[in-house]
Write a protein that holds these residues in place. Structure first.
Motif: not given
Length: 500
Positions: A125-140
């Motif tokens: 079940d793919r929904s059980l695998v967590g997603q990885v996303g890269a933040d940007t400098f402007l997200d902070y």
């Protein structure tokens, strides 16, 4: 004694004509110096932010995007491997051979048991695998990182500079009161120069603190972004690993259930054959022998069929395990690709940070050059006043020497040095009297004639030990108290009590 007393206005004494001429010349030079207009400094005082710093900041801002493509590819690969469906294993159906007696009525036939397949192993079940996303400098929020620095560092520095300015203004006002110039244009010029120096120092300091605060906040943001990315990747790897172990456990349970079903079918087949053999014992000998042969042939056929089914099932299990292993290797490769993308972003971030540091060093060197130009400007515009101070010192020494009621100052001092046996060693100190009174000039200011009164006392009625100590260390002591207004105020209070 005022200027008129030195020029002969005091009864019973007077100054020679050449001394009067020197004093009047000194007065003319003072008027010329006072008439010199104020020269503003029009060069750059604060070094600008250079292109190396802005380029480094741009590199830092683009660092998250440097490894985004590799990280996204890793995510796609992980999704692909998560949808992998393993090879399905279906137990073969085994049909037992039918034995018919030649001379006896056939007994009940023996039928092979049907083994029902166990439940299939479902895909991940793919929904059980967590997603990885890269933040940007402007997200902070940069302000959240810089506000504590601005409150605790910049605010404190500005308060200290303001306090020092007020201290300096107090010193300037005290000098103006001593010189009788309080509230005049000279005091306004001095006050304006103090405020101008405060504003320039404040601008330089705050600009540098803001640059350092921005560098510190940027580093903290990137550290938080890297920690978040690392945590997401670790959690995703844990999810994939757990799902893989669950898939393997299901496959092993399926194999065990299949083997148990086949064994049970074999046991039932053996029991049926035994019961049939017992029934045929009451028949004729020939029929018994034929029945026994048929039973043996049937047993051989059933055993061969069962062996073939077991071999096929084992091969399917091996193929299924190989597919699961290959899929797990793909998941591992996705993790390595994600690490590669993170390393790319980190390398670019380090390069940007190094560029900002190099640009800051260049800016610091440029700022020192601007400061040196400004100091040279101050020395240039202060040169007339310094020359006037030398003229005042020389004229005051001339008048002091000519108005002493005893032997000339030079003769008395030379005789004292000779009697002490130190004429050669103290020649430098004796020549220092031509300038002298470094401390008094520093305390009162070169444009305040009060320092001449202190020098007259020093070379006339001051104790000999104090005069020797003053001539030996006075110049260095004056330089040391130059930036200590409180200490200069206390010394001025002591000097106000001598020479009257």
């Amino acid at each position: 004694m005022g200027l008129l007393g030195f020029l002969g206005g005091k009864k019973g004494g007077g100054t020679p004509k050449y001394a009067q001429k020197a004093l009047l010349g000194m007065l003319d030079e003072a008027k010329k110096t006072a008439a010199i207009p104020f020269t503003p400094y029009e060069e750059t005082r604060v070094a600008p932010v250079n292109s190396t710093i802005t380029g480094g900041i741009s590199t830092i801002n683009s660092a998250p995007a440097a490894g985004a493509s590799a990280i996204n590819a890793a995510i796609d690969l992980a999704k692909q491997k998560a949808s992998y469906s393993p090879l399905q294993i279906t137990a073969p159906t085994m049909t037992a051979a039918t034995m018919n007696a030649s001379s006896i009525a056939p007994v009940q036939g023996i039928f092979g048991a049907t083994v029902a397949p166990v439940a299939d192993v479902s895909g991940v079940d793919r929904s059980l695998v967590g997603q990885v996303g890269a933040d940007t400098f402007l997200d902070y929020d940069m302000g959240a990182y810089m506000n504590p620095y601005l409150q605790n560092v910049v605010g404190s520095v500005m308060d200290n500079l303001a306090f020092q300015r007020e201290q300096q203004r107090g010193v300037d006002n005290a000098r103006a009161v001593q010189a009788g110039a309080f509230g005049g244009s000279r005091q306004a010029v001095v006050d304006a120069q103090t405020n101008d120096m405060f504003n320039r120092t404040l601008g330089t300091t705050v600009s540098d603190l803001y640059n350092r605060g921005y560098d510190t906040a940027s580093g903290l943001i990137m550290q938080d972004a890297n920690r978040k990315l690392s945590a997401d990747q670790t959690n995703q790897g844990a999810d994939v690993s757990l799902l893989g172990m669950d898939q393997e456990a299901k496959a092993r349970n399926q194999a065990a259930a299949q083997a148990a079903a086949l064994a049970e079918a074999g046991y039932s087949q053996d029991a049926a054959k035994t019961n049939q053999s017992v029934l045929f014992n009451t028949g004729a000998r020939n029929a018994e022998m034929e029945q026994a042969a048929a039973a043996a042939n049937m047993a051989a056929a059933n055993a061969a069929s069962q062996g073939n089914a077991a071999s096929g099932l084992e091969a399917l299990k091996v193929n299924q395990a190989a597919g699961l292993t290959a899929n797990q290797q793909g998941v591992t490769a996705a993790g390595l690709l994600g690490d590669f993308g993170a390393d790319q972003s980190r390398i670019k971030l380090d390069a940007g940070t190094a560029a900002v540091q190099a640009g800051s060093l260049t800016q610091s060197i440029q700022q020192k050059m601007e400061d040196e130009k400004y100091l040279e400007f101050l020395r240039k515009i202060g040169h007339p006043a310094a020359q006037l101070g030398i003229l005042q010192s020389a004229t005051g020494q001339l008048v002091q020497t000519e108005t002493r009621p005893t032997q000339g100052l030079f003769e008395v001092e030379a005789m004292r040095l000779k009697n002490d046996g130190m004429a050669m060693d103290n020649a430098g100190k004796f020549m220092g009297m031509l300038g002298g009174c470094w401390v008094a000039r520093e305390v009162y200011g070169a444009d305040n004639p009060e320092w001449l009164r202190v020098r007259a006392w020093l070379f006339s009625t001051a104790p000999a030990w104090f005069r020797d100590l003053y001539l030996r260390h006075g110049e260095r002591f004056a330089a040391w108290i130059a930036d200590k207004p409180v200490l200069k105020f206390l010394i001025r209070q002591l000097m106000n009590r001598v020479g009257h």
